[in-house]
Design an enzyme around this catalytic site. Structure first.
Site, mmCIF file in Angstrom:
data_model
loop_
_atom_site.group_PDB
_atom_site.id
_atom_site.type_symbol
_atom_site.label_atom_id
_atom_site.label_comp_id
_atom_site.label_asym_id
_atom_site.label_seq_id
_atom_site.Cartn_x
_atom_site.Cartn_y
_atom_site.Cartn_z
ATOM 1 N N ARG A 15 0.799 -1.261 0.128
ATOM 2 C CA ARG A 15 -0.119 -0.101 -0.016
ATOM 3 C C ARG A 15 0.989 1.191 0.014
ATOM 4 N NH1 ARG A 15 -4.202 -0.060 4.653
ATOM 5 N NH2 ARG A 15 -3.023 -1.860 5.647
ATOM 6 N N THR A 81 5.035 -14.198 10.558
ATOM 7 C CA THR A 81 5.807 -13.604 11.597
ATOM 8 C C THR A 81 6.575 -14.849 12.448
ATOM 9 O OG1 THR A 81 3.681 -13.772 13.082
ATOM 10 C CG2 THR A 81 4.663 -11.484 11.980
#
Length: 451
Positions: A15, A81
């Site tokens: 983004r 993660t």
């Protein structure tokens, strides 16, 4: 217990719409990754490891400038993660201490909060950082039982009772390295995204009989950055905090919202700053300085009692001693201005030294660049440089020497001497009228030809 920082910085940041890795976009003139590193340094870590992915070469180059001892490991595939932290296993193979997991795109976690997370490790095997959210809808919830963290539940998977919880997960975590890697080995990717999540360690730790807790911080510390709009908001938040800190420390900002500060700006008390001033990186301003409007600073040092601006520009290597005056439309670069010296009007002083109590006249330029090399100008103490003097470096102007207005100085001037270096003026009677008549006639002929 020794500490290792693991900073997750592998995301592309789609983004952001940028070729630059998200964590290298600047907040207050410093990459957001550097903000996270700065907080982590308060823990005096034995190891600092940055997990890079997209744009890893850019991250490696940046880290070489700001923390050459940090290690870079690359997460070739971004598989979550837990998978990212697993990439640090080899780098920490001989480490027997605590891992603190930070995020490169969450730049505002404070050193004090990280220290509280480590303090909580005295009574828990795994510590998660949480916050009370004003609008918790999009965050994972921390389900607590007293001081014990039972589980982390995502909003989409939460019951109505769990959705009513406003204590949310920041993603930061601390725990013993060996235990964390053992738990990561048990994480699977059986979820909609097919990724390995660090949050799964909570449930796995409890199943193994380990103690899990959560430490709380202010929501503003957990601000994450995913877009240019988020970046702008983060910069706004940083500026507000930095301005408030400066004013609390005794700095006067006449119009705080118009003063832009860098990550590392240092300003002493009783300094007064007028509106519309920009501080770039590596600027130190001592106490009792007066900075006037529309000035711009980077890589410079301004000593006590100086006056700078308006419309002044101090570039890297500018060093102002006490009680100097730098005035309107003056640019200083890689130059030392000694105590009490004045450069007040429309001048450029670059690659130079100016002695104490010297006065630099309006329009003075140190001609320091020959097209290939930079050369230095030295001006002694109590000298007087006449207006519109060109000092062609390398050249030295002695103590108490003078240059005449309009001089082009190409040779050094000894102490106490006056340098006159300009062509003799000659007046030609009537020549101005004759020249203007010739020019008007030429213009008339050209105009007639155009018709």
């Amino acid at each position: 217990m020794s500490t290792a920082l693991v900073i997750l910085a592998a995301g592309k940041g789609t983004r952001m719409n940028s070729d630059l890795p998200k964590v290298l976009h600047p907040i207050a003139h410093a990459p957001m990754l550097e903000h996270a590193l700065s907080a982590g340094r308060a823990l005096t870590p034995e190891h600092t490891i940055v997990v890079a992915g997209h744009g890893a070469d850019y991250v490696r180059a940046m880290m070489a400038d700001i923390d050459e001892e940090a290690k870079i490991v690359v997460q070739e595939e971004q598989l979550g993660t837990a998978h990212a932290v697993a990439q640090t296993r080899d780098a920490l193979s001989d480490f027997d201490g605590d891992i603190v997991v930070l995020y490169g795109d969450t730049p505002f976690v404070s050193a004090e909060t990280l220290q509280r997370m480590l303090a909580a490790r005295q009574n828990a095997d795994l510590v998660v950082l949480g916050f009370t959210a004003a609008d918790p809808a999009r965050y994972g919830r921390l389900v607590m039982d007293g001081d014990s963290l039972e589980r982390i539940v995502e909003y989409k998977d939460a019951t109505e009772a769990e959705r009513a919880i406003d204590f949310c997960n920041s993603g930061l975590m601390a725990g013993n390295a060996a235990q964390m890697f053992a738990l990561i080995d048990q994480v699977d990717s059986a979820n909609a995204s097919g990724e390995y999540y660090l949050t799964d360690l909570v449930e796995l730790a409890r199943a193994a009989g380990l103690r899990v807790t959560a430490v709380s911080c202010d929501e503003s510390e957990t601000l994450g950055i995913n877009s240019r709009a988020d970046l702008a908001e983060a910069d706004r938040v940083f500026q507000q905090r930095k301005r408030a800190d400066l004013m609390a420390d005794g700095v006067t900002l006449m119009d705080p919202e118009t003063v832009y500060l860098a990550f590392d700006t240092v300003i002493g008390r009783d300094t007064i700053i007028e509106p519309n001033v920009v501080f770039g990186p590596e600027v130190t301003v001592e106490s009792g300085v007066f900075i006037r409007s529309f000035s711009h600073f980077e890589g410079c040092h301004i000593s006590r009692g100086s006056k700078v601006g308006p419309y002044a520009r101090l570039r890297p290597g500018a060093e102002l001693a006490e009680n100097t005056h730098i005035g309107n439309f003056v640019e200083i670069k890689n130059a030392e201005i000694a105590e009490g010296a004045k450069v007040n009007h429309l001048s450029y002083i670059g690659d130079a030294s100016v002695g104490a109590e010297t006065n630099i006249g309006a329009g003075t330029i140190t001609c320091n660049y020959d097209g290939v090399m930079k050369h230095r100008t030295e001006i002694g103490a109590r000298a007087f440089i006449g207006s519109n003097t060109m000092l062609v470096a390398p050249v030295r102007i002695g103590d108490e020497a003078m240059t005449a207005t309009g001089a082009v100085v190409t040779k050094s001037v000894e102490d106490g001497a006056l340098a006159i270096a300009r062509a003799e003026q000659k007046n030609k009677p009537g020549r101005a009228r004759k020249l203007m008549d010739m020019l008007r006639a030429k213009k008339a002929r050209l105009s007639k030809g155009a018709e």
